[in-house]
Every structure is written in C-alpha cells, then in structure tokens.
Design a protein around this motif. Structure first.
Motif, PDB file in Angstrom:
ATOM      1  N   UNK A   1       0.798  -1.220   0.000  1.00  0.00           N
ATOM      2  CA  UNK A   1       0.000   0.000   0.000  1.00  0.00           C
ATOM      3  C   UNK A   1       0.827   1.264   0.000  1.00  0.00           C
ATOM      4  N   UNK A   2       2.125   1.171   0.376  1.00  0.00           N
ATOM      5  CA  UNK A   2       2.992   2.345   0.282  1.00  0.00           C
ATOM      6  C   UNK A   2       3.148   2.754  -1.181  1.00  0.00           C
ATOM      7  N   UNK A   3       3.566   4.002  -1.410  1.00  0.00           N
ATOM      8  CA  UNK A   3       3.694   4.516  -2.768  1.00  0.00           C
ATOM      9  C   UNK A   3       5.162   4.800  -3.100  1.00  0.00           C
ATOM     10  N   UNK A   4       5.597   4.260  -4.233  1.00  0.00           N
ATOM     11  CA  UNK A   4       6.980   4.428  -4.676  1.00  0.00           C
ATOM     12  C   UNK A   4       7.227   5.878  -5.099  1.00  0.00           C
ATOM     13  N   UNK A   5       8.284   6.475  -4.547  1.00  0.00           N
ATOM     14  CA  UNK A   5       8.585   7.886  -4.836  1.00  0.00           C
ATOM     15  C   UNK A   5       9.572   8.042  -5.982  1.00  0.00           C
ATOM     16  N   UNK A   6      10.399   7.042  -6.231  1.00  0.00           N
ATOM     17  CA  UNK A   6      11.363   7.065  -7.330  1.00  0.00           C
ATOM     18  C   UNK A   6      11.346   5.692  -7.999  1.00  0.00           C
ATOM     19  N   UNK A   7      11.614   5.612  -9.308  1.00  0.00           N
ATOM     20  CA  UNK A   7      11.593   4.311  -9.985  1.00  0.00           C
ATOM     21  C   UNK A   7      12.492   3.290  -9.296  1.00  0.00           C
ATOM     22  N   UNK A   8      12.003   2.063  -9.195  1.00  0.00           N
ATOM     23  CA  UNK A   8      12.767   0.965  -8.602  1.00  0.00           C
ATOM     24  C   UNK A   8      13.368   0.151  -9.741  1.00  0.00           C
ATOM     25  N   UNK A   9      14.700   0.020  -9.733  1.00  0.00           N
ATOM     26  CA  UNK A   9      15.377  -0.711 -10.799  1.00  0.00           C
ATOM     27  C   UNK A   9      16.323  -1.757 -10.216  1.00  0.00           C
ATOM     28  N   UNK A  10      16.572  -2.798 -11.009  1.00  0.00           N
ATOM     29  CA  UNK A  10      17.533  -3.820 -10.617  1.00  0.00           C
ATOM     30  C   UNK A  10      18.949  -3.261 -10.779  1.00  0.00           C
ATOM     31  N   UNK A  11      19.952  -3.946 -10.226  1.00  0.00           N
ATOM     32  CA  UNK A  11      21.341  -3.483 -10.412  1.00  0.00           C
ATOM     33  C   UNK A  11      21.741  -3.363 -11.884  1.00  0.00           C
ATOM     34  N   UNK A  12      21.045  -4.093 -12.773  1.00  0.00           N
ATOM     35  CA  UNK A  12      21.345  -4.012 -14.209  1.00  0.00           C
ATOM     36  C   UNK A  12      20.466  -3.008 -14.934  1.00  0.00           C
ATOM     37  N   UNK A  13      19.613  -2.323 -14.185  1.00  0.00           N
ATOM     38  CA  UNK A  13      18.815  -1.261 -14.787  1.00  0.00           C
ATOM     39  C   UNK A  13      17.422  -1.657 -15.226  1.00  0.00           C
ATOM     40  N   UNK A  14      16.984  -2.886 -14.959  1.00  0.00           N
ATOM     41  CA  UNK A  14      15.637  -3.312 -15.347  1.00  0.00           C
ATOM     42  C   UNK A  14      14.612  -2.646 -14.434  1.00  0.00           C
ATOM     43  N   UNK A  15      13.578  -2.057 -15.019  1.00  0.00           N
ATOM     44  CA  UNK A  15      12.546  -1.357 -14.254  1.00  0.00           C
ATOM     45  C   UNK A  15      11.611  -2.352 -13.583  1.00  0.00           C
ATOM     46  N   UNK A  16      11.494  -2.255 -12.264  1.00  0.00           N
ATOM     47  CA  UNK A  16      10.564  -3.087 -11.512  1.00  0.00           C
ATOM     48  C   UNK A  16       9.288  -2.333 -11.149  1.00  0.00           C
ATOM     49  N   UNK A  17       9.412  -1.029 -10.919  1.00  0.00           N
ATOM     50  CA  UNK A  17       8.232  -0.230 -10.571  1.00  0.00           C
ATOM     51  C   UNK A  17       8.499   1.235 -10.894  1.00  0.00           C
ATOM     52  N   UNK A  18       7.493   1.878 -11.445  1.00  0.00           N
ATOM     53  CA  UNK A  18       7.601   3.296 -11.752  1.00  0.00           C
ATOM     54  C   UNK A  18       7.238   4.145 -10.543  1.00  0.00           C
ATOM     55  N   UNK A  19       7.582   5.414 -10.612  1.00  0.00           N
ATOM     56  CA  UNK A  19       7.192   6.374  -9.590  1.00  0.00           C
ATOM     57  C   UNK A  19       5.669   6.416  -9.482  1.00  0.00           C
ATOM     58  N   UNK A  20       5.171   6.570  -8.265  1.00  0.00           N
ATOM     59  CA  UNK A  20       3.743   6.712  -7.962  1.00  0.00           C
ATOM     60  C   UNK A  20       2.967   5.403  -8.007  1.00  0.00           C
ATOM     61  N   UNK A  21       3.664   4.261  -8.134  1.00  0.00           N
ATOM     62  CA  UNK A  21       2.944   2.998  -8.094  1.00  0.00           C
ATOM     63  C   UNK A  21       2.875   2.470  -6.662  1.00  0.00           C
ATOM     64  N   UNK A  22       1.899   1.622  -6.429  1.00  0.00           N
ATOM     65  CA  UNK A  22       1.667   1.104  -5.086  1.00  0.00           C
ATOM     66  C   UNK A  22       2.485  -0.160  -4.849  1.00  0.00           C
ATOM     67  N   UNK A  23       3.048  -0.274  -3.659  1.00  0.00           N
ATOM     68  CA  UNK A  23       3.825  -1.450  -3.295  1.00  0.00           C
ATOM     69  C   UNK A  23       2.891  -2.650  -3.148  1.00  0.00           C
ATOM     70  N   UNK A  24       3.269  -3.753  -3.790  1.00  0.00           N
ATOM     71  CA  UNK A  24       2.522  -5.008  -3.675  1.00  0.00           C
ATOM     72  C   UNK A  24       3.466  -6.092  -3.175  1.00  0.00           C
ATOM     73  N   UNK A  25       2.897  -7.203  -2.753  1.00  0.00           N
ATOM     74  CA  UNK A  25       3.726  -8.331  -2.323  1.00  0.00           C
ATOM     75  C   UNK A  25       4.587  -8.824  -3.480  1.00  0.00           C
ATOM     76  N   UNK A  26       4.033  -8.770  -4.692  1.00  0.00           N
ATOM     77  CA  UNK A  26       4.781  -9.188  -5.866  1.00  0.00           C
ATOM     78  C   UNK A  26       6.022  -8.320  -6.064  1.00  0.00           C
ATOM     79  N   UNK A  27       5.883  -6.998  -5.880  1.00  0.00           N
ATOM     80  CA  UNK A  27       7.025  -6.096  -6.036  1.00  0.00           C
ATOM     81  C   UNK A  27       8.085  -6.397  -4.982  1.00  0.00           C
ATOM     82  N   UNK A  28       7.671  -6.598  -3.740  1.00  0.00           N
ATOM     83  CA  UNK A  28       8.626  -6.889  -2.670  1.00  0.00           C
ATOM     84  C   UNK A  28       9.407  -8.163  -2.980  1.00  0.00           C
TER      85      UNK A  28
END
Length: 361
Positions: free
Chosen positions: A12-39
C-alpha cells in the motif's frame, strides 16, 4: 521520502522514485503502489531499497497520493467484505485448478455447474463495479497468476455480458468462456509462463500457441462451441493483427471478442516484470488509441463507457501529482474527463494533452 529495504516495505505504500535492478531493469515506476509481488521481485533481483512517499506514516502531509492510496488499499484489505470475498475467491481458484488439471491430464468432463456456482456467488456479492475491481486488485498479490487471471476474466466477461443485457443462459456461457479461455497455458512450463525477464523468440512463439493448446484440450468436451472458440480466438483482432490465425472481424466469434477485451483489461491492470500495473484510465486510453480497429464497435464502446462511468465523481491523481475529482466524462474521449482540483478550478483533460490520470484513489 523514506528509504526502505524490502523487509521494511509495506503493501500500500507509494513508490517515490523508480525501482530498478542493479542491471537497470525497471521493476516499478514512480507513484505505483507497493505489492507483495514487487517486494518479492526486489528480493529476487537483490534490490537493496526503494524510496517511498512520506516521512512518517502518522503525519498527513497534506493528504498526498501516498496517504490516500495506502489508506484505501488497507481499508479494503481489512474489511469483513474482503475477507468473505477472499475465502470465496480461493474456493473458486481451487475449483478452477481442479477443472484445468482434470481436463488436461485425465481428459475428464468439465463440471460447469460447480464452476459456475462459485463464480456467480463471487459476482453477485459485490454491490458496485468499483467494489468488485477493488477486491480483484487486492487478490492479485495472493494467488497463482494463471488461475487468478482466468477467474478475473470470467468475472469481467460476465460483467460485460450484463451491460449487453444478455440472458441468464448466455451470461453463464460467457462466464465459462472467460474462465476457460487460457486453459492452454497449463501446457506451457512455469519457467516460461512466469519468466520475469524478456522472452526469447522461441519462448514467445510457444506462448502464442496457447490458444491452440486450449482448443485441443476443450474440443472433445461436451461444451457449447462458443466456449471452445473463445479459447482459440481470444487473441484474434478485427484488423487481422491477432493470433494464432490472424482472423478478421467476420470470422471472430462474438464471445471470443468479449473475452478478448476482458483479457486485455485484466492483463493491463496487473503488474508485470517490465512495468507497474496501469490505472484504469491509462487502459482506456490504450483502447481508445487502437481499440476501435481491433475490437467490434458494439462491445468495445459498451465496455469503455461503463468502465469510465464507474469512476464518475471518483478521486484521482494527475500525471503532475495534483489530486482532483472527476466531474464530467467526455463522451468522445472517455480516458480524458473534466476534473476539478482542490482549489475549485476545472481542467478539461481532452484539451490538455500534457496531463493524464495517473492513478485512481
């Protein structure tokens, strides 16, 4: 903003900055909601932290998107209605798994009566369209993606059927078509079907064969032909751009077309390894861009108008971060309604191409 490790993140928390892997793959964009899948994906890709909105969960911060969205998500998940829905949803998933496996491995006849009973109960216990979608969204993080997707598509297809004023027997057949549309994916290895990264050409080609696999499983079943055609044709498009046979509109079964719309909507509003889930109005925009060529007009217009109308007077967040309320739909641009900001000013999004609805609260 707060910097939190995967263990510290809360759904339910909201991502403030894009979440990326160490290789640069985008996992979540800014303003998206945290889900169990993302964690779980952050842990899988060894992402050490994510930046989330807010400095203290107990401070209002002017009722930002983060606070409002988190409160809504948690409110839905904590409600007695959701707990009841969750139990019935899991029961339907179990029934769907049993049906898929028995039909594929044992060539057993599908018990449509039991399957319909559980799904119809899920559908009728929800009071509004938005309430049903809220429940489905909260279930995404808890279940197997194949079976939850099929269940969701069955429910959404039934909803479209009601909007089209279909009779009870037709509604039941359409619901079954949605529930069974992806049964062919049971033949695809999990490591391909649920692969987090980009598919190889051969893997993608295998995925595109799932309608044929599904039809092969269902063709000898004592089912209405429209159910079998939905499995085979739900990825066909009116302009011939679909698969597996590149059929055009006059050759595509009506049930397959309705199920295809429900299939795309559920897929777009779900999280993927390469993008965050899209908000309903972003999905409407995608449909408006090319949907009129790809889908039968009667079905796509009915779907778009009812989805947009369901969010009339709803609170949303614009792409520039402003919160506002939807006050009037634009019939010729349903994804771009008129909205009212908290200061009372009105914005007609159909004339402001620099703005769009980023999320629904």
């Amino acid at each position: 903003m707060r910097r939190l490790t995967p263990k510290e993140l809360e759904i339910g928390m909201i991502i403030a900055e894009p979440v990326k892997t160490p290789l640069g793959q985008l996992l979540a964009e800014k303003d998206t909601e945290v889900t169990r899948q993302l964690i779980n994906r952050m842990k899988l890709y060894r992402v050490e932290y994510a930046m989330v909105e807010g400095t203290d969960p107990d401070t209002p911060e002017a009722k930002t998107h983060a606070a409002a969205s988190k409160t809504h998500s948690q409110k839905v998940a904590a409600s007695n209605e959701f707990k009841d829905f969750q139990l019935k949803y899991f029961q339907s998933i179990d029934e769907l798994k049993k049906v898929f496996n028995a039909a594929y491995k044992d060539s057993a006849d599908i018990d449509t009566t039991e399957l319909l009973a559980s799904v119809s109960d899920l559908f009728t216990c929800r009071k509004t369209i938005i309430e049903l979608f809220d429940m489905l969204f909260n279930m995404r993080i808890l279940t197997d993606p194949l079976y939850s997707h099929c269940l969701n598509v069955g429910l959404i297809s039934r909803m479209i059927g009601r909007w089209l004023k279909l009779g009870r027997e037709e509604l039941n057949l359409l619901t079954l078509a949605g529930l069974l549309h992806d049964i062919g994916k049971i033949k695809i290895p999990d490591e391909v079907l649920n692969k987090p990264g980009k598919l190889t050409d051969s893997e993608f080609a295998l995925i595109q064969r799932h309608p044929i696999f599904g039809y092969d499983i269902l063709k000898k079943q004592p089912l209405d032909p429209r159910i079998k055609k939905a499995a085979l044709m739900h990825h066909e498009r009116c302009d011939g751009s679909g698969y597996p046979s590149k059929l055009t509109d006059k050759f595509i079964d009506d049930y397959a077309m309705i199920v295809g719309i429900a299939d795309v909507y559920d897929a777009m509003t779900a999280a993927r390894s390469y993008r965050a889930p899209l908000c309903p109005f972003q999905v409407l925009s995608n449909f408006e861009e090319d949907g009129y060529q790809k889908y039968k007009t009667k079905y796509i217009l009915t779907f778009l108008k009812h989805i947009a109308s369901a969010y009339q007077n709803n609170r949303v967040i614009l792409s520039d971060g402003h919160a506002c309320n939807i006050v009037m739909l634009n019939q010729h641009s349903l994804s771009r309604p008129m909205v009212q900001l908290d200061d009372g000013s009105i914005i007609d999004l159909s004339t402001r191409k620099d703005l769009f609805i980023k999320s629904v609260l």
